[in-house]
Design a protein around this motif. Structure first.
Motif, PDB file in Angstrom:
ATOM      1  N   GLU A 419       0.944  -1.002  -0.016  1.00 29.10           N
ATOM      2  CA  GLU A 419       0.035   0.115  -0.097  1.00 29.10           C
ATOM      3  C   GLU A 419       0.823   1.345  -0.005  1.00 29.10           C
ATOM      4  OE1 GLU A 419      -3.122  -0.234   2.902  1.00 29.10           O
ATOM      5  OE2 GLU A 419      -3.100  -2.317   3.083  1.00 29.10           O
ATOM      6  N   ARG A 420       1.839   1.158   0.811  1.00 37.78           N
ATOM      7  CA  ARG A 420       2.779   2.519   0.756  1.00 37.78           C
ATOM      8  C   ARG A 420       3.541   2.616  -0.676  1.00 37.78           C
ATOM      9  NH1 ARG A 420       6.344   5.703   3.125  1.00 37.78           N
ATOM     10  NH2 ARG A 420       8.521   5.557   2.575  1.00 37.78           N
ATOM     11  N   LEU A 421       3.674   1.477  -1.362  1.00 38.86           N
ATOM     12  CA  LEU A 421       4.407   1.745  -2.539  1.00 38.86           C
ATOM     13  C   LEU A 421       3.488   2.145  -3.640  1.00 38.86           C
ATOM     14  CD1 LEU A 421       6.499  -1.799  -2.787  1.00 38.86           C
ATOM     15  CD2 LEU A 421       7.191   0.614  -2.579  1.00 38.86           C
ATOM     16  N   PHE A 422       2.160   2.001  -3.481  1.00 37.87           N
ATOM     17  CA  PHE A 422       0.993   2.667  -4.365  1.00 37.87           C
ATOM     18  C   PHE A 422       0.827   3.940  -3.876  1.00 37.87           C
ATOM     19  CE2 PHE A 422      -1.883  -0.397  -6.726  1.00 37.87           C
ATOM     20  CZ  PHE A 422      -1.034  -1.511  -6.782  1.00 37.87           C
ATOM     21  N   ARG A 423       1.029   4.429  -2.815  1.00 39.15           N
ATOM     22  CA  ARG A 423       1.063   5.986  -2.288  1.00 39.15           C
ATOM     23  C   ARG A 423       2.275   6.600  -3.190  1.00 39.15           C
ATOM     24  NH1 ARG A 423      -0.398   3.751   2.604  1.00 39.15           N
ATOM     25  NH2 ARG A 423       1.419   4.177   3.491  1.00 39.15           N
ATOM     26  N   ARG A 425       3.932   5.779  -5.746  1.00 43.76           N
ATOM     27  CA  ARG A 425       3.598   5.657  -7.152  1.00 43.76           C
ATOM     28  C   ARG A 425       2.694   7.163  -7.553  1.00 43.76           C
ATOM     29  NH1 ARG A 425      -1.053   2.216  -9.300  1.00 43.76           N
ATOM     30  NH2 ARG A 425      -2.034   3.578  -7.892  1.00 43.76           N
ATOM     31  N   ASP A 426       1.611   7.256  -6.723  1.00 41.51           N
ATOM     32  CA  ASP A 426       0.617   8.352  -6.953  1.00 41.51           C
ATOM     33  C   ASP A 426       1.571   9.739  -6.485  1.00 41.51           C
ATOM     34  OD1 ASP A 426      -1.193   6.764  -7.446  1.00 41.51           O
ATOM     35  OD2 ASP A 426      -2.175   6.794  -5.391  1.00 41.51           O
ATOM     36  N   GLU A 427       2.424   9.696  -5.452  1.00 44.38           N
ATOM     37  CA  GLU A 427       3.017  10.982  -5.204  1.00 44.38           C
ATOM     38  C   GLU A 427       4.419  11.456  -6.254  1.00 44.38           C
ATOM     39  OE1 GLU A 427       4.340  11.622  -1.225  1.00 44.38           O
ATOM     40  OE2 GLU A 427       2.880  10.151  -0.365  1.00 44.38           O
ATOM     41  N   LEU A 428       4.782  10.195  -6.970  1.00 49.52           N
ATOM     42  CA  LEU A 428       5.520  10.461  -8.181  1.00 49.52           C
ATOM     43  C   LEU A 428       5.071  10.833  -9.472  1.00 49.52           C
ATOM     44  CD1 LEU A 428       8.281   7.711  -7.104  1.00 49.52           C
ATOM     45  CD2 LEU A 428       8.774  10.009  -6.860  1.00 49.52           C
ATOM     46  N   SER A 429       3.706  10.830  -9.513  1.00 53.21           N
ATOM     47  CA  SER A 429       2.984  10.980 -10.545  1.00 53.21           C
ATOM     48  C   SER A 429       3.342  12.133 -11.229  1.00 53.21           C
ATOM     49  CB  SER A 429       1.629  10.775 -10.517  1.00 53.21           C
ATOM     50  OG  SER A 429       0.905  11.333 -11.677  1.00 53.21           O
ATOM     51  N   GLY A 430       3.840  12.196 -12.796  1.00 50.31           N
ATOM     52  CA  GLY A 430       4.096  13.644 -13.304  1.00 50.31           C
ATOM     53  C   GLY A 430       5.756  13.834 -13.348  1.00 50.31           C
ATOM     54  N   ALA A 431       6.174  12.945 -12.267  1.00 46.60           N
ATOM     55  CA  ALA A 431       7.806  13.048 -12.457  1.00 46.60           C
ATOM     56  C   ALA A 431       8.534  11.708 -12.568  1.00 46.60           C
ATOM     57  CB  ALA A 431       8.221  13.483 -10.973  1.00 46.60           C
ATOM     58  N   ILE A 432       7.913  10.904 -12.125  1.00 46.10           N
ATOM     59  CA  ILE A 432       8.700   9.286 -12.581  1.00 46.10           C
ATOM     60  C   ILE A 432       7.376   8.505 -12.730  1.00 46.10           C
ATOM     61  CG2 ILE A 432       9.778   7.591 -11.463  1.00 46.10           C
ATOM     62  CD1 ILE A 432      11.489   9.529  -9.667  1.00 46.10           C
ATOM     63  N   ARG A 433       7.406   7.568 -13.587  1.00 46.40           N
ATOM     64  CA  ARG A 433       6.352   6.619 -13.857  1.00 46.40           C
ATOM     65  C   ARG A 433       6.721   5.337 -13.203  1.00 46.40           C
ATOM     66  NH1 ARG A 433       5.754   7.197 -20.339  1.00 46.40           N
ATOM     67  NH2 ARG A 433       7.878   7.987 -20.035  1.00 46.40           N
ATOM     68  N   MET A 434       5.911   4.904 -12.379  1.00 49.11           N
ATOM     69  CA  MET A 434       6.167   3.654 -11.790  1.00 49.11           C
ATOM     70  C   MET A 434       4.777   2.789 -11.700  1.00 49.11           C
ATOM     71  SD  MET A 434       6.350   3.377  -7.741  1.00 49.11           S
ATOM     72  CE  MET A 434       6.052   1.839  -6.803  1.00 49.11           C
ATOM     73  N   VAL A 435       5.186   1.433 -12.166  1.00 52.35           N
ATOM     74  CA  VAL A 435       3.816   0.517 -12.027  1.00 52.35           C
ATOM     75  C   VAL A 435       4.225  -0.674 -10.961  1.00 52.35           C
ATOM     76  CG1 VAL A 435       3.293   1.120 -14.408  1.00 52.35           C
ATOM     77  CG2 VAL A 435       5.036  -0.661 -13.918  1.00 52.35           C
ATOM     78  N   PHE A 436       3.198  -1.108 -10.513  1.00 52.16           N
ATOM     79  CA  PHE A 436       3.458  -2.478  -9.635  1.00 52.16           C
ATOM     80  C   PHE A 436       2.475  -3.412 -10.353  1.00 52.16           C
ATOM     81  CE2 PHE A 436       3.147  -5.563  -6.264  1.00 52.16           C
ATOM     82  CZ  PHE A 436       3.789  -5.291  -5.270  1.00 52.16           C
ATOM     83  N   LEU A 437       3.179  -4.532 -10.746  1.00 49.68           N
ATOM     84  CA  LEU A 437       2.471  -5.534 -11.696  1.00 49.68           C
ATOM     85  C   LEU A 437       1.772  -6.686 -10.604  1.00 49.68           C
ATOM     86  CD1 LEU A 437       5.067  -6.048 -14.381  1.00 49.68           C
ATOM     87  CD2 LEU A 437       3.029  -4.563 -14.161  1.00 49.68           C
ATOM     88  N   PRO A 438       0.618  -6.851 -10.611  1.00 48.06           N
ATOM     89  CA  PRO A 438      -0.186  -7.883  -9.765  1.00 48.06           C
ATOM     90  C   PRO A 438       0.174  -9.475 -10.173  1.00 48.06           C
ATOM     91  CG  PRO A 438      -1.514  -7.112 -11.312  1.00 48.06           C
ATOM     92  CD  PRO A 438      -0.261  -6.427 -11.624  1.00 48.06           C
ATOM     93  N   ASN A 439       0.393 -10.065  -9.202  1.00 53.51           N
ATOM     94  CA  ASN A 439       0.501 -11.607  -9.121  1.00 53.51           C
ATOM     95  C   ASN A 439       1.656 -12.048  -9.861  1.00 53.51           C
ATOM     96  OD1 ASN A 439      -0.920 -14.000  -8.543  1.00 53.51           O
ATOM     97  ND2 ASN A 439      -1.561 -14.516 -10.837  1.00 53.51           N
ATOM     98  N   TYR A 440       2.636 -11.732  -9.068  1.00 49.65           N
ATOM     99  CA  TYR A 440       4.095 -12.016  -9.468  1.00 49.65           C
ATOM    100  C   TYR A 440       4.170 -13.577  -9.521  1.00 49.65           C
ATOM    101  CZ  TYR A 440       9.148 -11.799  -9.305  1.00 49.65           C
ATOM    102  OH  TYR A 440      10.657 -11.928  -9.683  1.00 49.65           O
ATOM    103  N   ASN A 441       4.976 -14.065 -10.786  1.00 54.08           N
ATOM    104  CA  ASN A 441       4.829 -15.546 -10.966  1.00 54.08           C
ATOM    105  C   ASN A 441       6.057 -15.798 -11.953  1.00 54.08           C
ATOM    106  OD1 ASN A 441       4.095 -14.913 -13.650  1.00 54.08           O
ATOM    107  ND2 ASN A 441       1.933 -15.629 -13.367  1.00 54.08           N
TER     108      ASN A 441
END
Length: 567
Positions: A419-423, A425-441
């Protein structure tokens, strides 16, 4: 030709026991690094024609399928698979004692084929049988299912049931290799196979022939954290295993306070190893009475190398699949061809990112990757310790970030980290693109470790036993930027194979490591990536020639064969 039991039972074998084995993405009998290592072990055994037989649980509902909402809140859903789609049922049934009842176990046979056609059999133990009640049918449903009693019951099926199943099927086993302590009860089963005879008694009065069992067993420990070793209170042990063995005998072998599966395995194994040189040193401090060898982990060459990079190696180093040490010549590959293979692997990752998240990342921007089990000591949020500093770095040299990982269902701290990583991501929006991919396998792991430009790993020292994701990155020419712990203590050649975070002089504060991470990114890594492409490619080729050539499971299995299997 269809796989049959008959083709395997006549050859003397090493039985490799692991609670989880990563066979393929469609068979979710793994949760993370331990299962990936087990799968790579068996894949290299198949390539090298080493006669192993794998033993694990069917885990019909897998570990779990991760679902993340818009805030990063994790929900765990079953990840079911049907053994009959991939394996064949075997005729034998055995029972194991659990409390006052017998639990029946059957096995499925999966054939893991090597590059030359040699097959290694894998037995998937299954309790979903009509002879069992509803509760017992669920024992092999969920990998690491909820509750300590469920876990001990699973380990009874794995250790005792696995040993009995091999015997019932007619396998000729001369060595038992326990991958972590989950299967340690198999050593007790081996003890019980001899009658209590006075001529077998040891000088200190043991009624079991522990020396004989030690000759048959070896043990690989994977965690330097005492809390990471499975332990069970003796009232529970007595209730579930009273019919199997006298509790006093178990106490003598497994510890007086609790049944410690690691200590049980250590006591009854003639060969013990850690999974990196540093991890072996830490393990010797934890267990000074045991000689702990070091066999540093490796990853399977053909499984974790991107198709484009495989074609590159096939063209210039054709023997690499069987002799990955030949990759030492990777610095002789034309640099532009190395870069072209990487850009193809990167395009495959960015395509997957777009399909899974709807976010389009820039193929020209330096892409940082981090994918681990989400838990506190892995510090997935270290990169985001100072968002202002990170944004300043990105203003000069743009970056984008791809992350993935599951938190254990009972790890509230790990879930909070996502959840912190998602926050972030949102705070970096516009400066750094970040994605979190679900269901790592396995599939996402392959795309990530081959498609990013830089692999991050920043555990809290000295809690990383080995770590293998960075080795997978190295096979694809992806440099590491990592804390000096686990395998990276052996693999890091500063500025040649990648870069270190800090100096490895002991556990440091998050703040100190974060500042070291930022400084290395800003002053070394990103300027090289953007301003000296030829220099960057030299590091890529250095990662292959000086890391992948050594940190592979072929070298690991040859070491096991000469040091542990042939004793």
């Amino acid at each position: 030709m269809p796989i049959t039991l008959e083709q395997f039972v006549h050859t003397p074998r090493i039985a490799y026991f692991s609670m989880e084995i990563g066979l393929r993405s469609e068979i979710p009998t793994y949760s993370g690094g331990l299962g990936m290592l087990a799968g790579d072990t068996l894949r290299s055994a198949a390539d090298l024609s080493i006669p192993l037989v794998g033993v694990t649980l069917a885990s019909r509902n897998g570990y779990f399928r991760q679902v993340l909402d818009e805030f990063g809140r994790q929900t765990e859903l079953p990840d079911p698979w049907e053994p009959g789609d991939w394996a064949i049922p075997l005729p034998a049934k055995i029972s194991v004692p659990v409390a006052d009842r017998d639990v029946w176990v059957q096995a499925w046979l999966y054939g893991l084929s090597g590059a030359s056609g040699y097959q290694v059999p894998v037995l998937l133990l299954d309790t979903q049988l009509p002879e069992n009640g509803p509760e017992d049918r669920r024992i092999t449903d969920q990998l690491y299912g909820d509750g300590i009693e469920y876990r001990l019951t699973q380990e009874i099926v794995l250790g005792i049931g696995g040993a009995r199943m091999l015997q019932a099927l007619g396998f000729k086993v001369h060595t038992y290799h326990m991958n972590e302590g989950h299967s340690a009860l198999l050593a007790l089963e081996l003890l019980r196979r001899d009658e209590r005879r006075p001529d077998r008694m040891e000088p200190h009065g043991d009624v079991y022939d522990t020396a004989r069992v030690r000759e048959q067993c070896l043990f690989t420990t994977h965690t330097p954290v005492e809390a990471g070793h499975d332990q069970f209170d003796y009232p529970l042990v007595d209730r579930l295993l009273a019919r199997f063995m006298d509790l006093n005998e178990i106490r003598r072998l497994a510890g007086n306070q609790r049944l410690n599966m690691t200590r049980l395995a250590l006591r009854l194994s003639g060969y013990v190893n850690g999974v990196a040189k540093t991890h072996a040193e830490v393990s010797r401090q934890m267990f000074p009475e045991v000689h702990v060898h070091a066999v540093t982990n490796g990853v399977h060459p053909g499984t974790w190398t991107a198709p484009a990079v495989q074609r590159l190696f096939d063209r210039y180093i054709p023997a690499w699949r069987f002799e990955p040490d030949m990759l030492v010549r990777a610095d002789q590959i034309p640099p532009q061809e190395t870069w072209s293979a990487h850009t193809e692997a990167k395009a495959a990752l960015l395509d997957a990112v777009r399909r899974l998240t709807g976010v389009s990342l820039d193929p020209e921007v330096a892409t940082l990757g981090f994918a681990r089990r989400m838990t506190a000591y892995k510090r997935p949020d270290l990169l985001f310790s100072d968002l202002g500093r990170l944004k300043t770095i990105a203003q000069r040299h743009p970056i984008q970030i791809v992350m993935a990982g599951k938190a254990h269902p009972n790890d509230s701290g790990g879930k909070a980290l996502i959840e912190r990583l998602f926050r972030m991501r949102d705070e970096l929006s516009g400066a750094i693109r970040m994605v979190f991919l679900p269901n790592y396998n396995m599939h996402l792991g392959h795309l990530l470790t081959s498609g990013v430009d830089l692999w991050l790993n920043n555990p809290l020292r000295p809690l990383e036993a080995s770590g293998t994701s960075g080795m997978k990155a190295a096979f694809n020419g992806v440099p590491n930027l990592s804390v000096l712990d686990g395998w990276w203590m052996e693999g890091c050649i500063e500025g040649v194979t990648g870069w270190a975070v800090g100096n490895g002089g002991g556990a440091e504060s998050n703040g100190g490591d974060a500042q070291a991470l930022y400084a290395t990114l800003e002053n070394k890594v990103l300027p090289l990536f953007y301003d000296d492409r030829a220099g960057w490619i030299r590091v890529m080729q250095g990662a292959i020639a000086k890391n992948a050539y050594y940190f592979n499971s072929h070298r690991m299995m040859r070491r096991y064969a000469t040091a542990a299997y042939i004793r």
